[in-house]
Design a protein around this motif. Structure first.
Motif, mmCIF file in Angstrom:
data_model
loop_
_atom_site.group_PDB
_atom_site.id
_atom_site.type_symbol
_atom_site.label_atom_id
_atom_site.label_comp_id
_atom_site.label_asym_id
_atom_site.label_seq_id
_atom_site.Cartn_x
_atom_site.Cartn_y
_atom_site.Cartn_z
ATOM 1 N N SER A 82 0.835 -1.207 0.000
ATOM 2 C CA SER A 82 0.000 0.000 0.000
ATOM 3 C C SER A 82 0.866 1.252 0.000
ATOM 4 C CB SER A 82 -0.911 -0.013 1.225
ATOM 5 O OG SER A 82 -1.614 1.187 1.333
ATOM 6 N N GLU A 83 1.926 1.235 0.780
ATOM 7 C CA GLU A 83 2.815 2.393 0.841
ATOM 8 C C GLU A 83 3.524 2.606 -0.499
ATOM 9 O OE1 GLU A 83 6.666 3.887 3.420
ATOM 10 O OE2 GLU A 83 5.350 2.367 4.240
ATOM 11 N N HIS A 86 0.974 4.083 -2.836
ATOM 12 C CA HIS A 86 0.747 5.483 -2.465
ATOM 13 C C HIS A 86 1.918 6.347 -2.939
ATOM 14 C CE1 HIS A 86 -0.215 9.021 -0.125
ATOM 15 N NE2 HIS A 86 0.953 8.941 0.473
ATOM 16 N N ALA A 168 -5.150 6.942 0.534
ATOM 17 C CA ALA A 168 -4.266 5.955 1.172
ATOM 18 C C ALA A 168 -4.785 5.591 2.558
ATOM 19 C CB ALA A 168 -2.848 6.495 1.259
#
Length: 178
Positions: A82-83, A86, A168
């Motif tokens: 996810s990071e 993002h 996010a």
């Protein structure tokens, strides 16, 4: 003759008491020893069962710890993915904003705004000449000063970053809810 017959009469009572006392103490000692053996076996069995129960609890705790560690590793991988997503989206938007800012600075692109039709009529002193075929010149637009355009781009850049951060956070909360 018996052993009592050889004893003087005054000591016969004493001898009988000693014999009875020896018999009573011997039977008590024998009973004590038998009880010790029996309780010793029971205590050993109880200690063995207690050790097995502790071993099973330790195995269950170790298994639970492995499960929790697996969950933590999975969550770390999801957060890392996810990071990365993002960061990629944020860097793409930042690159696009930088390109637009550069194009504005070199005057490749000019920002303009639509004017209200009533205001447009008052601004035009001379009506446009009608071209062949009746082509309409289109809506009236006013060009913005490059410095104002740069400020508008900076504001939209901050807004885009805020929206990306919000998305996010929402993705993170959705992942936690699942």
């Amino acid at each position: 003759m018996s052993a009592f017959g050889l004893m003087p009469a005054a000591y016969r009572w004493f001898g009988a008491v000693v014999v009875l006392l020896v018999l009573a103490c011997g039977s008590a000692a024998l009973a004590w020893r038998i009880q010790d053996w029996r309780y010793g076996r029971q205590l050993a069995e109880q200690a063995r069962l207690h050790g097995e129960a502790l071993n099973q609890l330790n195995l269950a705790a170790a298994m639970q710890q492995q499960i929790e560690q697996g969950k933590r590793l999975t969550l770390e991988q999801q957060l890392s993915t996810s990071e990365q997503n993002h960061f990629r989206v944020l860097s793409d938007v930042q690159r696009d904003q930088d390109r637009l800012r550069d194009r504005l600075a070199t005057a490749d692109v000019r920002l303009s705004v639509l004017l209200d039709a009533a205001d447009a009529a008052s601004i035009r002193a001379v009506p446009p000449a009608s071209g062949p075929g009746g082509v309409d010149p289109g809506p009236v637009r006013a060009r913005l000063d490059p410095a104002h355009a740069q400020r508008i781009i900076a504001i939209t850049d901050a807004g885009d970053r805020g929206l990306i951060a919000l998305q996010a956070c929402q993705a993170y909360v959705r992942a936690l809810i699942r």
